[in-house]
Design a protein around this motif. Structure first.
Motif, PDB file in Angstrom:
ATOM      1  N   LEU A 128      93.127 -14.185 -62.914  1.00  0.00           N
ATOM      2  CA  LEU A 128      92.586 -15.515 -62.667  1.00  0.00           C
ATOM      3  C   LEU A 128      91.206 -15.395 -62.047  1.00  0.00           C
ATOM      4  CD1 LEU A 128      95.723 -17.287 -61.101  1.00  0.00           C
ATOM      5  CD2 LEU A 128      94.980 -17.279 -63.502  1.00  0.00           C
ATOM      6  N   THR A 129      90.387 -16.419 -62.245  1.00  0.00           N
ATOM      7  CA  THR A 129      89.035 -16.416 -61.689  1.00  0.00           C
ATOM      8  C   THR A 129      88.927 -17.408 -60.535  1.00  0.00           C
ATOM      9  OG1 THR A 129      88.375 -18.008 -63.388  1.00  0.00           O
ATOM     10  CG2 THR A 129      87.927 -15.679 -63.821  1.00  0.00           C
ATOM     11  N   PHE A 130      88.023 -17.103 -59.600  1.00  0.00           N
ATOM     12  CA  PHE A 130      87.822 -17.916 -58.398  1.00  0.00           C
ATOM     13  C   PHE A 130      86.324 -18.124 -58.217  1.00  0.00           C
ATOM     14  CE2 PHE A 130      87.222 -18.632 -53.871  1.00  0.00           C
ATOM     15  CZ  PHE A 130      88.286 -19.456 -53.526  1.00  0.00           C
ATOM     16  N   ARG A 131      85.909 -19.385 -58.076  1.00  0.00           N
ATOM     17  CA  ARG A 131      84.478 -19.686 -58.010  1.00  0.00           C
ATOM     18  C   ARG A 131      83.925 -19.410 -56.619  1.00  0.00           C
ATOM     19  NH1 ARG A 131      80.745 -24.289 -57.595  1.00  0.00           N
ATOM     20  NH2 ARG A 131      78.996 -23.834 -58.998  1.00  0.00           N
ATOM     21  N   THR A 132      82.913 -18.572 -56.541  1.00  0.00           N
ATOM     22  CA  THR A 132      82.215 -18.268 -55.287  1.00  0.00           C
ATOM     23  C   THR A 132      80.722 -18.432 -55.534  1.00  0.00           C
ATOM     24  OG1 THR A 132      82.216 -15.906 -55.857  1.00  0.00           O
ATOM     25  CG2 THR A 132      83.972 -16.680 -54.426  1.00  0.00           C
ATOM     26  N   PRO A 133      80.176 -19.620 -55.339  1.00  0.00           N
ATOM     27  CA  PRO A 133      78.739 -19.830 -55.551  1.00  0.00           C
ATOM     28  C   PRO A 133      77.908 -18.878 -54.699  1.00  0.00           C
ATOM     29  CG  PRO A 133      79.879 -21.919 -55.251  1.00  0.00           C
ATOM     30  CD  PRO A 133      80.856 -20.848 -54.907  1.00  0.00           C
ATOM     31  N   ILE A 134      76.760 -18.492 -55.212  1.00  0.00           N
ATOM     32  CA  ILE A 134      75.875 -17.577 -54.491  1.00  0.00           C
ATOM     33  C   ILE A 134      75.490 -18.201 -53.149  1.00  0.00           C
ATOM     34  CG2 ILE A 134      73.622 -16.443 -54.523  1.00  0.00           C
ATOM     35  CD1 ILE A 134      73.884 -16.337 -57.586  1.00  0.00           C
ATOM     36  N   GLY A 135      75.662 -17.443 -52.089  1.00  0.00           N
ATOM     37  CA  GLY A 135      75.307 -17.909 -50.757  1.00  0.00           C
ATOM     38  C   GLY A 135      76.390 -18.703 -50.052  1.00  0.00           C
TER      39      GLY A 135
ATOM     40  N   ALA B 282      83.379 -19.794 -49.259  1.00  0.00           N
ATOM     41  CA  ALA B 282      84.123 -19.497 -50.487  1.00  0.00           C
ATOM     42  C   ALA B 282      84.348 -18.004 -50.637  1.00  0.00           C
ATOM     43  CB  ALA B 282      83.378 -20.050 -51.696  1.00  0.00           C
ATOM     44  N   GLN B 283      83.377 -17.201 -50.244  1.00  0.00           N
ATOM     45  CA  GLN B 283      83.535 -15.750 -50.356  1.00  0.00           C
ATOM     46  C   GLN B 283      84.660 -15.263 -49.445  1.00  0.00           C
ATOM     47  OE1 GLN B 283      82.087 -13.525 -52.410  1.00  0.00           O
ATOM     48  NE2 GLN B 283      83.417 -11.953 -51.508  1.00  0.00           N
ATOM     49  N   GLY B 284      84.724 -15.809 -48.232  1.00  0.00           N
ATOM     50  CA  GLY B 284      85.805 -15.434 -47.325  1.00  0.00           C
ATOM     51  C   GLY B 284      87.161 -15.855 -47.856  1.00  0.00           C
ATOM     52  N   GLU B 285      87.213 -17.049 -48.458  1.00  0.00           N
ATOM     53  CA  GLU B 285      88.472 -17.518 -49.033  1.00  0.00           C
ATOM     54  C   GLU B 285      88.899 -16.639 -50.200  1.00  0.00           C
ATOM     55  OE1 GLU B 285      87.918 -22.266 -47.954  1.00  0.00           O
ATOM     56  OE2 GLU B 285      87.116 -21.455 -49.816  1.00  0.00           O
ATOM     57  N   PHE B 286      87.939 -16.221 -50.999  1.00  0.00           N
ATOM     58  CA  PHE B 286      88.264 -15.327 -52.117  1.00  0.00           C
ATOM     59  C   PHE B 286      88.920 -14.048 -51.612  1.00  0.00           C
ATOM     60  CE2 PHE B 286      86.835 -11.497 -54.363  1.00  0.00           C
ATOM     61  CZ  PHE B 286      87.565 -11.639 -55.540  1.00  0.00           C
ATOM     62  N   GLU B 287      88.373 -13.481 -50.561  1.00  0.00           N
ATOM     63  CA  GLU B 287      88.906 -12.213 -50.060  1.00  0.00           C
ATOM     64  C   GLU B 287      90.340 -12.387 -49.549  1.00  0.00           C
ATOM     65  OE1 GLU B 287      86.024 -11.016 -47.187  1.00  0.00           O
ATOM     66  OE2 GLU B 287      84.450 -10.648 -48.687  1.00  0.00           O
TER      67      GLU B 287
ATOM     68  N   GLY C  15      93.297 -21.241 -43.812  1.00  0.00           N
ATOM     69  CA  GLY C  15      92.668 -22.106 -42.817  1.00  0.00           C
ATOM     70  C   GLY C  15      92.286 -21.352 -41.558  1.00  0.00           C
ATOM     71  N   ALA C  16      93.165 -20.483 -41.096  1.00  0.00           N
ATOM     72  CA  ALA C  16      92.874 -19.708 -39.893  1.00  0.00           C
ATOM     73  C   ALA C  16      91.691 -18.783 -40.113  1.00  0.00           C
ATOM     74  CB  ALA C  16      94.106 -18.909 -39.481  1.00  0.00           C
ATOM     75  N   SER C  17      91.554 -18.240 -41.315  1.00  0.00           N
ATOM     76  CA  SER C  17      90.423 -17.375 -41.630  1.00  0.00           C
ATOM     77  C   SER C  17      89.128 -18.169 -41.729  1.00  0.00           C
ATOM     78  CB  SER C  17      90.687 -16.643 -42.946  1.00  0.00           C
ATOM     79  OG  SER C  17      89.550 -15.903 -43.354  1.00  0.00           O
ATOM     80  N   ASP C  18      89.190 -19.338 -42.390  1.00  0.00           N
ATOM     81  CA  ASP C  18      87.989 -20.159 -42.530  1.00  0.00           C
ATOM     82  C   ASP C  18      87.442 -20.608 -41.184  1.00  0.00           C
ATOM     83  OD1 ASP C  18      88.094 -19.970 -45.253  1.00  0.00           O
ATOM     84  OD2 ASP C  18      88.552 -22.080 -45.625  1.00  0.00           O
TER      85      ASP C  18
END
Length: 532
Positions: A400-407, A411-416, A333-336
């Motif tokens: 495990l896989t994590f969904r990061t839709p293009i653009g 979600a990309q930040g959460e993945f990292e 949450g703090a990162s998002d």
């Protein structure tokens, strides 16, 4: 001067509107946090009417002018609903936590009985009239119920939820009394009643239900549509001379079409008074750069969550619990929302947001909170052996896989962030654009969250009896306890991984009162205005 409103009895009514483990591995030791009273706040600069000046203009942006003027028509988009909000006040008002009380401009009394099934009797304000001076009566409520339950061909209103639980609506002792009968005992009886009825004549047929243009006779509100300028992209609302309640403080509300990329500049150049920025870092920074403005924020009505696919490796509840303990949800949450002055509220329930009545922190209640050491121990116990890059079991890597839709930068930040947290306990996370083991989502949570339970919660093993009790318990204390027990089962099953309660951000011109970031609260448009 404001007329007094009958709040004493309404407070009593508000109270009536509240609301084992699986797997082979032992669960962490739980604690027993008590349910919290709703601590919802709204950031609207609340001011008494006496401190507001009489008159003034309020300006909003729109992406496009409305093409559908019926707020409950499926074709009414977000822009249409924004314009129509001052034209369609709620008949039961909600506070920031989502608790309902009658709006005395429309409903002067409510009587509720729960003998075998719930029966609600509404006493309507006889002064309430539609825009052509016709009275608002039980006939309108009956017609709205019929249209909302599929009894009128071609008419299918969008919202509110809950009409499917109503078996009958009829006039009572007079045209200003409405008797609503529910299929069973219904603690969430207020849910379908909040927005009030549509006018009977407008739900009589599919043609009548589609409003290609505005008509005063369709609305009963403190404002009416004074002008629509298609060429300039403007909608202007003015005071309704037939309004029977407190005289609106504003004399004009204007909606202006502005291209999305131009809204920030229009707000900064004092061409707009209100801008719903959302959580975009760029928009938040742009709003703060505007002179003589304030960014209002409050806990919102959505939660950020990770949808868990209970297939493949995550079919194992013990593995799901280990993943849950490995994730530092506060850090996500703090990162998002790194630009917040304070981090968002961590969300630890599959049923209620932290600001809703009866919320219990289920991470504490179950012991399934962030703890990488215990997460690693759980993986060891489940047979996942540490190795280079990731753990493995019977020759299969723990990937495990994590969904990061293009653009999707969020979600990309959460993945990292999550990839690093999971790697610390030997779980490798890979980003994909399609179906995944973990999918980040924004989850809307209704003001009546226990009225329709999430399917993944209702289907938890051993939950059936609790589900039935929650559906019919009218005592708010007992119901909160039952809901907490159900939420505890869902947390232990890890049917979803809630992250945090999403905040609301609304930038406004300084001096604007009684409008901003409301939480679940409804708006008294006659009380919106500018401080003296």
């Amino acid at each position: 001067m404001s007329r007094p409103r009958p709040r004493a009895r309404l407070a009593v009514l508000a109270a009536a509107l509240l609301v084992g483990c699986t797997g082979s591995q032992p669960l962490p030791s739980p604690s027993t946090p008590a349910p919290v009273a709703a601590d919802a706040v709204q950031d609207t600069n609340p001011q008494p009417r006496e401190r507001l000046r009489d008159g003034g203009l309020l300006r909003f942006p729109l992406a496009a002018l409305p093409t559908q003027w019926n707020p409950r028509h499926p074709d009414a988009d977000a822009d249409a609903r924004r314009v129509l909000d001052p034209l369609t006040p709620e008949h039961l008002a909600l506070d920031a936590a989502g608790r309902a009380t009658p709006n005395p401009d429309f409903v002067t009394d409510v009587a509720v009985s729960h003998e075998g099934h719930t029966v609600v009797t509404l006493t309507l304000n006889p002064e309430a009239v539609w825009g052509d001076a016709a009275p608002l009566t039980a006939e309108d409520w009956v017609a709205t119920w019929r249209a909302s339950t599929g009894q009128v061909e071609g008419v299918a209103p969008v919202g509110p939820l809950g009409w499917d639980r109503v078996t009958d609506v009829r006039a009572g002792a007079s045209a200003y009394e409405v008797v609503v009968t529910y299929a069973g005992v219904d603690p969430d009886w207020a849910q379908p009643l909040v927005p009030g009825p549509l006018r009977a004549s407008t739900v009589a047929s599919a043609d009548a239900f589609a409003w290609a243009s505005h008509r005063d006779a369709h609305y009963a509100a403190p404002f009416l549509v004074a002008h629509v300028d298609q060429a300039q992209g403007l909608v202007t609302l003015e005071r309704n001379p037939l309004w029977w309640g407190d005289r609106p403080k504003l004399d004009t509300i204007m909606f202006r079409t502005v291209q999305a990329e131009a809204v920030a500049a229009a707000f900064q150049h004092n061409e707009l008074d209100v801008w719903e920025t959302g959580t975009s870092l760029d928009r938040l920074q742009q709003s703060r750069a505007a002179a003589d403005t304030t960014l209002r924020t409050a806990p919102g009505t959505h939660g950020r969550s990770l949808h868990v696919s209970r297939a493949g490796l995550l079919a194992d509840a013990a593995l799901r619990r280990a993943v849950l303990m490995a994730i530092d949800r506060a850090e996500v949450g703090a990162s998002d929302l790194a630009d917040l002055h304070e981090p968002p509220r961590t969300w630890s329930s599959n049923l209620l947001l932290p600001t809703q009545p009866g919320y219990v922190d289920q991470a504490r209640a179950t012991g399934l909170a962030n703890d990488p050491v215990r997460a690693a121990e759980a993986l060891d116990a489940a047979g996942w052996v540490e190795g280079p890059g990731s753990r493995s079991k019977d020759g299969q890597r723990l990937l495990l896989t994590f969904r990061t839709p293009i653009g999707d930068d969020l979600a990309q930040g959460e993945f990292e962030v999550l990839a690093g947290q999971l790697a610390a306990v030997g779980v490798r996370l890979r980003a994909v654009t399609g179906e995944a083991d973990l999918t980040p989502v924004s989850v809307p949570v209704d003001a009546f969250p226990l009225a329709r339970l999430p399917e993944d919660v209702a289907s938890v093993p051993a939950a059936a009896e609790l589900v039935a009790r929650v559906a019919s318990e009218v005592d708010p204390v007992r119901r909160a306890d039952q809901a907490s027990q159900l939420a505890r089962l869902a947390w232990q099953e890890v049917v979803e991984i809630p992250l945090y309660q999403e905040p609301q951000f609304v930038a406004v011109r300084n001096g604007l009162a009684n409008l901003g970031a409301p939480g679940y609260a409804t708006t008294d448009w006659e009380d919106v205005g500018w401080t003296s």
